[in-house]
Design a protein around this motif. Structure first.
Motif, PDB file in Angstrom:
ATOM      1  N   GLY A  24      -8.893   0.743  -1.773  1.00  0.00           N
ATOM      2  CA  GLY A  24      -8.297  -0.372  -1.121  1.00  0.00           C
ATOM      3  C   GLY A  24      -7.672  -0.918  -1.030  1.00  0.00           C
ATOM      4  N   ALA A  25      -8.827  -2.016  -0.395  1.00  0.00           N
ATOM      5  CA  ALA A  25      -8.061  -2.987   1.173  1.00  0.00           C
ATOM      6  C   ALA A  25      -7.509  -3.821   0.367  1.00  0.00           C
ATOM      7  CB  ALA A  25      -9.381  -3.451   1.372  1.00  0.00           C
ATOM      8  N   ASN A  72     -17.199   2.783  -4.708  1.00  0.00           N
ATOM      9  CA  ASN A  72     -15.798   3.388  -4.325  1.00  0.00           C
ATOM     10  C   ASN A  72     -16.709   4.577  -3.652  1.00  0.00           C
ATOM     11  OD1 ASN A  72     -12.783   2.487  -4.299  1.00  0.00           O
ATOM     12  ND2 ASN A  72     -12.778   2.992  -6.378  1.00  0.00           N
ATOM     13  N   GLY A  85      -6.363   3.495   0.403  1.00  0.00           N
ATOM     14  CA  GLY A  85      -4.997   2.207   0.620  1.00  0.00           C
ATOM     15  C   GLY A  85      -4.863   1.964  -0.944  1.00  0.00           C
ATOM     16  N   GLN A  90      -3.156   5.942  -7.846  1.00  0.00           N
ATOM     17  CA  GLN A  90      -4.218   6.115  -8.210  1.00  0.00           C
ATOM     18  C   GLN A  90      -5.009   6.771  -7.406  1.00  0.00           C
ATOM     19  OE1 GLN A  90      -3.853   1.787  -7.577  1.00  0.00           O
ATOM     20  NE2 GLN A  90      -5.041   1.351  -9.439  1.00  0.00           N
ATOM     21  N   LEU A  94      -9.426   8.460  -8.234  1.00  0.00           N
ATOM     22  CA  LEU A  94      -9.766   7.973  -6.308  1.00  0.00           C
ATOM     23  C   LEU A  94     -10.582   8.886  -5.785  1.00  0.00           C
ATOM     24  CD1 LEU A  94     -11.315   4.970  -4.964  1.00  0.00           C
ATOM     25  CD2 LEU A  94      -9.379   6.283  -3.292  1.00  0.00           C
ATOM     26  N   ALA A 112      -0.975   6.100   1.467  1.00  0.00           N
ATOM     27  CA  ALA A 112      -0.400   6.437  -0.002  1.00  0.00           C
ATOM     28  C   ALA A 112       0.850   6.286   0.598  1.00  0.00           C
ATOM     29  CB  ALA A 112      -1.455   6.202  -1.251  1.00  0.00           C
ATOM     30  N   ALA A 113       2.290   5.744  -0.282  1.00  0.00           N
ATOM     31  CA  ALA A 113       3.299   6.912  -0.081  1.00  0.00           C
ATOM     32  C   ALA A 113       3.718   7.984  -1.095  1.00  0.00           C
ATOM     33  CB  ALA A 113       4.482   5.148  -0.600  1.00  0.00           C
ATOM     34  N   MET A 134       1.822   6.417   7.190  1.00  0.00           N
ATOM     35  CA  MET A 134       3.101   5.723   6.843  1.00  0.00           C
ATOM     36  C   MET A 134       3.475   4.753   7.988  1.00  0.00           C
ATOM     37  SD  MET A 134       4.477   4.464   4.077  1.00  0.00           S
ATOM     38  CE  MET A 134       3.186   5.278   2.927  1.00  0.00           C
ATOM     39  N   PRO A 135       2.397   3.270   7.539  1.00  0.00           N
ATOM     40  CA  PRO A 135       2.622   2.291   8.715  1.00  0.00           C
ATOM     41  C   PRO A 135       3.693   1.287   7.472  1.00  0.00           C
ATOM     42  CG  PRO A 135       0.297   2.203   6.985  1.00  0.00           C
ATOM     43  CD  PRO A 135       1.185   3.227   6.509  1.00  0.00           C
TER      44      PRO A 135
HETATM   45  N1  LIG Z   1       2.753  -2.931   1.154  1.00  0.00           N
HETATM   46  C1  LIG Z   1       3.598  -1.905   2.469  1.00  0.00           C
HETATM   47  O1  LIG Z   1       4.271  -2.581   3.205  1.00  0.00           O
HETATM   48  C2  LIG Z   1       2.981  -1.040   2.429  1.00  0.00           C
HETATM   49  C3  LIG Z   1       3.077  -0.480   3.383  1.00  0.00           C
HETATM   50  C4  LIG Z   1       2.518   1.207   3.779  1.00  0.00           C
HETATM   51  C5  LIG Z   1       1.687   2.158   2.791  1.00  0.00           C
HETATM   52  N2  LIG Z   1       1.960   1.145   1.777  1.00  0.00           N
HETATM   53  C6  LIG Z   1       0.530   1.872   0.963  1.00  0.00           C
HETATM   54  O2  LIG Z   1      -0.055   1.174   0.482  1.00  0.00           O
HETATM   55  C7  LIG Z   1      -0.569   0.975  -0.547  1.00  0.00           C
HETATM   56  C8  LIG Z   1      -0.829  -0.087  -1.347  1.00  0.00           C
HETATM   57  O3  LIG Z   1      -0.042  -0.745  -1.045  1.00  0.00           O
HETATM   58  P1  LIG Z   1      -0.394  -2.455  -0.822  1.00  0.00           P
HETATM   59  O4  LIG Z   1       1.060  -3.434  -0.747  1.00  0.00           O
HETATM   60  O5  LIG Z   1      -1.186  -3.056  -0.014  1.00  0.00           O
HETATM   61  O6  LIG Z   1      -0.140  -2.940  -2.366  1.00  0.00           O
HETATM   62  P2  LIG Z   1      -1.969  -3.733  -2.903  1.00  0.00           P
HETATM   63  O7  LIG Z   1      -1.749  -4.851  -2.283  1.00  0.00           O
HETATM   64  O8  LIG Z   1      -1.679  -3.760  -4.566  1.00  0.00           O
HETATM   65  O9  LIG Z   1      -3.134  -3.248  -2.440  1.00  0.00           O
HETATM   66  C9  LIG Z   1      -4.175  -2.331  -3.246  1.00  0.00           C
HETATM   67  C10 LIG Z   1      -5.410  -2.143  -3.159  1.00  0.00           C
HETATM   68  O10 LIG Z   1      -6.272  -1.513  -4.023  1.00  0.00           O
HETATM   69  C11 LIG Z   1      -6.960  -2.395  -4.329  1.00  0.00           C
HETATM   70  N3  LIG Z   1      -7.735  -1.047  -5.785  1.00  0.00           N
HETATM   71  C12 LIG Z   1      -7.347  -1.068  -7.343  1.00  0.00           C
HETATM   72  N4  LIG Z   1      -7.937  -0.251  -8.005  1.00  0.00           N
HETATM   73  C13 LIG Z   1      -8.429   0.392  -6.907  1.00  0.00           C
HETATM   74  C14 LIG Z   1     -10.039   1.029  -7.306  1.00  0.00           C
HETATM   75  N5  LIG Z   1      -9.834   2.086  -8.433  1.00  0.00           N
HETATM   76  N6  LIG Z   1     -10.581   1.226  -6.741  1.00  0.00           N
HETATM   77  C15 LIG Z   1     -10.376   0.752  -5.283  1.00  0.00           C
HETATM   78  N7  LIG Z   1      -9.412   0.524  -4.791  1.00  0.00           N
HETATM   79  C16 LIG Z   1      -9.040  -0.550  -5.805  1.00  0.00           C
HETATM   80  C17 LIG Z   1      -6.669  -3.292  -5.519  1.00  0.00           C
HETATM   81  O11 LIG Z   1      -7.559  -4.179  -5.991  1.00  0.00           O
HETATM   82  P3  LIG Z   1      -7.297  -5.174  -6.449  1.00  0.00           P
HETATM   83  O12 LIG Z   1      -6.134  -6.125  -5.922  1.00  0.00           O
HETATM   84  O13 LIG Z   1      -8.799  -5.988  -6.550  1.00  0.00           O
HETATM   85  O14 LIG Z   1      -6.689  -4.910  -8.073  1.00  0.00           O
HETATM   86  C18 LIG Z   1      -5.535  -3.867  -3.917  1.00  0.00           C
HETATM   87  O15 LIG Z   1      -6.422  -4.414  -3.402  1.00  0.00           O
HETATM   88  C19 LIG Z   1       0.026   1.974  -1.041  1.00  0.00           C
HETATM   89  O16 LIG Z   1       0.046   3.230  -1.168  1.00  0.00           O
HETATM   90  C20 LIG Z   1       1.205   1.744  -0.271  1.00  0.00           C
HETATM   91  O17 LIG Z   1       2.273   2.909  -0.980  1.00  0.00           O
HETATM   92  C21 LIG Z   1       1.921  -0.224   2.277  1.00  0.00           C
END
Ligand SMILES: NC(=O)c1ccc[n+]([C@@H]2O[C@H](COP(=O)([O-])OP(=O)(O)OC[C@H]3O[C@@H](n4cnc5c(N)ncnc54)[C@H](OP(=O)(O)O)[C@@H]3O)[C@@H](O)[C@H]2O)c1
Length: 284
Positions: A24-25, A72, A85, A90, A94, A112-113, A134-135
């Motif tokens: 989940g990059a 994965n 990530g 999800q 995963l 993941a939150a 939690m970054p």
């Molecule tokens: N953004 C923040 O500030 C932040 C801070 C701390 C923690 N988080 C946590 O980080 C996680 C992701 O958040 P994000 O903001 O980075 O969201 P995001 O940009 O939507 O990242 C999610 C990633 O997961 C991929 N994905 C979806 N389904 C998948 C699968 N079945 N197998 C592998 N990869 C898959 C997506 O790929 P596609 O784009 O190709 O669908 C996307 O690259 C969340 O759990 C969130 O709670 C986020």
């Protein structure tokens, strides 16, 4: 909030012998992965990443120069350290998908939150090390803040490794898991609140006649400067505020407006609401 004692560091600056998978990059996973690359933390052929869509995988693979796929299980099979990530909802699917690759030798780090270490341990079905982190997005500039906590089967060395990884993108704190939703509401959501504060200060500058670019620069630099003073002096913010506030000067008039506008209580309520939402996320 109780810190966990960690043994003196044995983790080297580079980790070329550790194979890592970022499942989940996306935004956050991508920030971490790019920091690993920039700091040469892992050897290129030791990094595997996944995303949900094949076309994104191909584009990121070219952009980052590492293996990115949608598989994965293959990525997890080739890794000692597996970063999770994807979105919170999800995570169960995963874990089910990569379960055949999981052994007690591996370490799972989920950012993941809201998803608890115990839920991941139980989904994995074995006594595997699970670290929850939690970054936040300023990690992209190495100015992140991350809270970390450990599951039941994590050794001091595994925890140290996780800290080492998150220190590539900023500061880390180790907390009890019961505080992880609080970290989410404060420092993971926090950049959004601060951007609004900066935007509002810049608007104020515009209102009193400054060009917008200058007003934004002054607001952002002032925010960063004040934050650095708090971090580097360790002084209580109230004392630092008093040092800016000359009797009968300008600042006290500004502070009176902030108090009347309930800035403090509004920020407190914002964090409390975000923490409440963080508690629900894994189930929605
Ligand atoms: N953004 C923040 O500030 C932040 C801070 C701390 C923690 N988080 C946590 O980080 C996680 C992701 O958040 P994000 O903001 O980075 O969201 P995001 O940009 O939507 O990242 C999610 C990633 O997961 C991929 N994905 C979806 N389904 C998948 C699968 N079945 N197998 C592998 N990869 C898959 C997506 O790929 P596609 O784009 O190709 O669908 C996307 O690259 C969340 O759990 C969130 O709670 C986020």
């Amino acid at each position: 909030m109780s810190d966990i004692a960690v043994e003196p560091t044995e983790i080297p600056a580079q980790l070329p012998n550790i194979r890592v998978a970022v499942l989940g990059a996306g935004k956050m996973g991508g920030i971490l992965l790019q920091a690993f690359l920039k700091q040469n933390l892992f050897a290129l052929d030791q990094i595997h990443a996944t995303v949900g869509h094949m076309e994104k995988a191909v584009a990121l693979s070219v952009q980052w120069g590492v293996d990115v796929s949608t598989d994965n299980l293959a990525a997890a099979s080739q890794a000692d350290l597996i970063l999770i990530g994807v979105k919170p909802f999800q995570v169960p699917d995963l874990i089910a998908e990569i379960k055949p690759a999981l052994t007690t030798e591996k370490t799972l780090v989920s950012f993941a939150a809201s998803v608890k270490t115990r839920a991941i341990e139980e989904a994995a079905g074995l006594d595997i090390a699970v670290i929850r982190a939690m970054p936040n997005t300023p990690s992209a500039l190495g100015a992140g803040a991350a809270g970390l906590c450990k599951g039941r089967f994590v050794s001091a060395k595994q925890m140290e490794l996780a800290q080492r990884i998150f220190e590539t993108v900023g500061r880390t704190v180790v907390v009890d898991e019961k505080h992880m939703d609080a970290v989410t509401g404060l420092s993971a959501s926090g950049p959004a609140y601060i951007y609004i504060v900066i935007e509002a200060l810049a608007e104020a500058g515009v209102k009193v006649g400054l060009p917008r670019d200058i007003a934004t620069l002054l607001a952002a630099q002032t925010t960063m400067g004040a934050a650095r003073v708090v971090l580097e002096t360790g002084d209580h913010p109230a004392l630092l505020k008093d040092a800016v506030t000359t009797p009968a000067g300008c600042t006290i008039d500004g502070i009176m407006e902030l108090e009347e506008g309930k800035l403090r209580v509004t920020l407190i309520k914002a964090v409390v609401k975000a923490v409440q939402r963080a508690k629900e996320l894994a189930f929605s």
